[in-house]
Write a protein that holds these residues in place. Structure first.
Motif, mmCIF file in Angstrom:
data_model
loop_
_atom_site.group_PDB
_atom_site.id
_atom_site.type_symbol
_atom_site.label_atom_id
_atom_site.label_comp_id
_atom_site.label_asym_id
_atom_site.label_seq_id
_atom_site.Cartn_x
_atom_site.Cartn_y
_atom_site.Cartn_z
ATOM 1 N N LYS A 73 0.829 -1.207 0.000
ATOM 2 C CA LYS A 73 0.000 0.000 0.000
ATOM 3 C C LYS A 73 0.867 1.262 0.000
ATOM 4 O O LYS A 73 0.549 2.239 -0.676
ATOM 5 C CB LYS A 73 -0.934 -0.003 1.212
ATOM 6 N N THR A 74 1.967 1.235 0.733
ATOM 7 C CA THR A 74 2.872 2.384 0.744
ATOM 8 C C THR A 74 3.404 2.655 -0.657
ATOM 9 O O THR A 74 3.456 3.812 -1.101
ATOM 10 C CB THR A 74 4.046 2.148 1.721
ATOM 11 N N ALA A 76 1.974 1.809 -3.512
ATOM 12 C CA ALA A 76 0.870 2.270 -4.347
ATOM 13 C C ALA A 76 0.573 3.747 -4.091
ATOM 14 O O ALA A 76 0.365 4.524 -5.033
ATOM 15 C CB ALA A 76 -0.371 1.416 -4.107
ATOM 16 N N PHE A 77 0.540 4.166 -2.824
ATOM 17 C CA PHE A 77 0.308 5.571 -2.503
ATOM 18 C C PHE A 77 1.445 6.454 -3.014
ATOM 19 O O PHE A 77 1.235 7.580 -3.435
ATOM 20 C CB PHE A 77 0.151 5.777 -0.988
ATOM 21 N N SER A 78 2.663 5.931 -2.974
ATOM 22 C CA SER A 78 3.833 6.720 -3.374
ATOM 23 C C SER A 78 3.989 6.830 -4.886
ATOM 24 O O SER A 78 4.314 7.900 -5.406
ATOM 25 C CB SER A 78 5.108 6.099 -2.795
ATOM 26 N N ALA A 81 -0.881 2.947 -8.598
ATOM 27 C CA ALA A 81 -1.382 1.573 -8.524
ATOM 28 C C ALA A 81 -0.761 0.652 -9.570
ATOM 29 O O ALA A 81 -0.784 -0.555 -9.410
ATOM 30 C CB ALA A 81 -2.902 1.574 -8.657
ATOM 31 N N LYS A 113 9.596 3.279 2.475
ATOM 32 C CA LYS A 113 8.906 4.483 2.037
ATOM 33 C C LYS A 113 9.690 5.060 0.870
ATOM 34 O O LYS A 113 10.857 4.702 0.640
ATOM 35 C CB LYS A 113 8.769 5.508 3.164
ATOM 36 N N THR A 118 6.836 12.275 -4.085
ATOM 37 C CA THR A 118 5.686 11.474 -4.489
ATOM 38 C C THR A 118 4.497 12.390 -4.751
ATOM 39 O O THR A 118 4.584 13.597 -4.568
ATOM 40 C CB THR A 118 5.306 10.474 -3.373
ATOM 41 N N ASN A 119 3.400 11.791 -5.120
ATOM 42 C CA ASN A 119 2.158 12.547 -5.288
ATOM 43 C C ASN A 119 1.410 12.708 -3.973
ATOM 44 O O ASN A 119 0.373 13.321 -3.934
ATOM 45 C CB ASN A 119 1.242 11.827 -6.297
ATOM 46 N N ASN A 120 1.921 12.097 -2.909
ATOM 47 C CA ASN A 120 1.254 12.116 -1.627
ATOM 48 C C ASN A 120 2.132 12.834 -0.602
ATOM 49 O O ASN A 120 3.125 12.290 -0.153
ATOM 50 C CB ASN A 120 0.961 10.679 -1.168
ATOM 51 N N LEU A 123 3.543 11.124 2.547
ATOM 52 C CA LEU A 123 4.568 10.083 2.417
ATOM 53 C C LEU A 123 5.890 10.623 1.942
ATOM 54 O O LEU A 123 6.781 9.857 1.588
ATOM 55 C CB LEU A 123 4.079 8.987 1.452
#
Length: 125
Positions: A73-74, A76-78, A81, A113, A118-120, A123
């Motif tokens: 999940k980390t 994918a968020f970073s 998907a 991480k 990233t887009n987040n 993170l």
């Protein structure tokens, strides 16, 4: 016969192709570049059981990281998907105490991480 051993604790577990928390205990986070994402089917693990799972390969080591839900999940968020977007991305990998263990309790586990923007914003390195 006995002989003194002063090497790293990670070498005490024998030869394996998988990264483990023991390889990183007492170290600062290590920066690695993802070189591949794999679906591993019927792999015989240390407990002798066959398992199916996904793993990451890195440029700097032959050992791969078994992807658990948290690290997946980390990533994918970073990086998104689509796993093809993970290739070439830099991550920081370290051992962390207090990770929930399968079957209850806690253990020392591997966490990662992004080591790059990233887009987040939650993170960011």
């Amino acid at each position: 016969m006995q002989e003194p051993y002063t090497g790293p604790v990670g070498k005490m577990k024998g030869s394996t192709k998988w990264l483990a928390s023991e390889d990183f205990i007492g170290m600062k986070p290590v920066e690695l570049t993802i070189s591949g994402v794999f679906k591993d089917t019927g792999e015989v693990m240390q407990d002798g059981k066959k398992k199916d799972f996904f793993s990451l390969a890195f440029e700097a080591t032959e050992k791969r990281l078994v992807l658990n839900a948290t690290n997946r999940k980390t990533l994918a968020f970073s990086f998104g998907a689509s796993t093809k977007n993970w290739i070439g991305k830099k991550v920081l990998l370290w051992a962390q105490d207090g990770v929930k263990a399968i079957g209850g309790g806690t253990t020392t586990g591997l966490r990662l991480k992004s080591a790059e923007p990233t887009n987040n914003p939650l993170l960011e390195p």
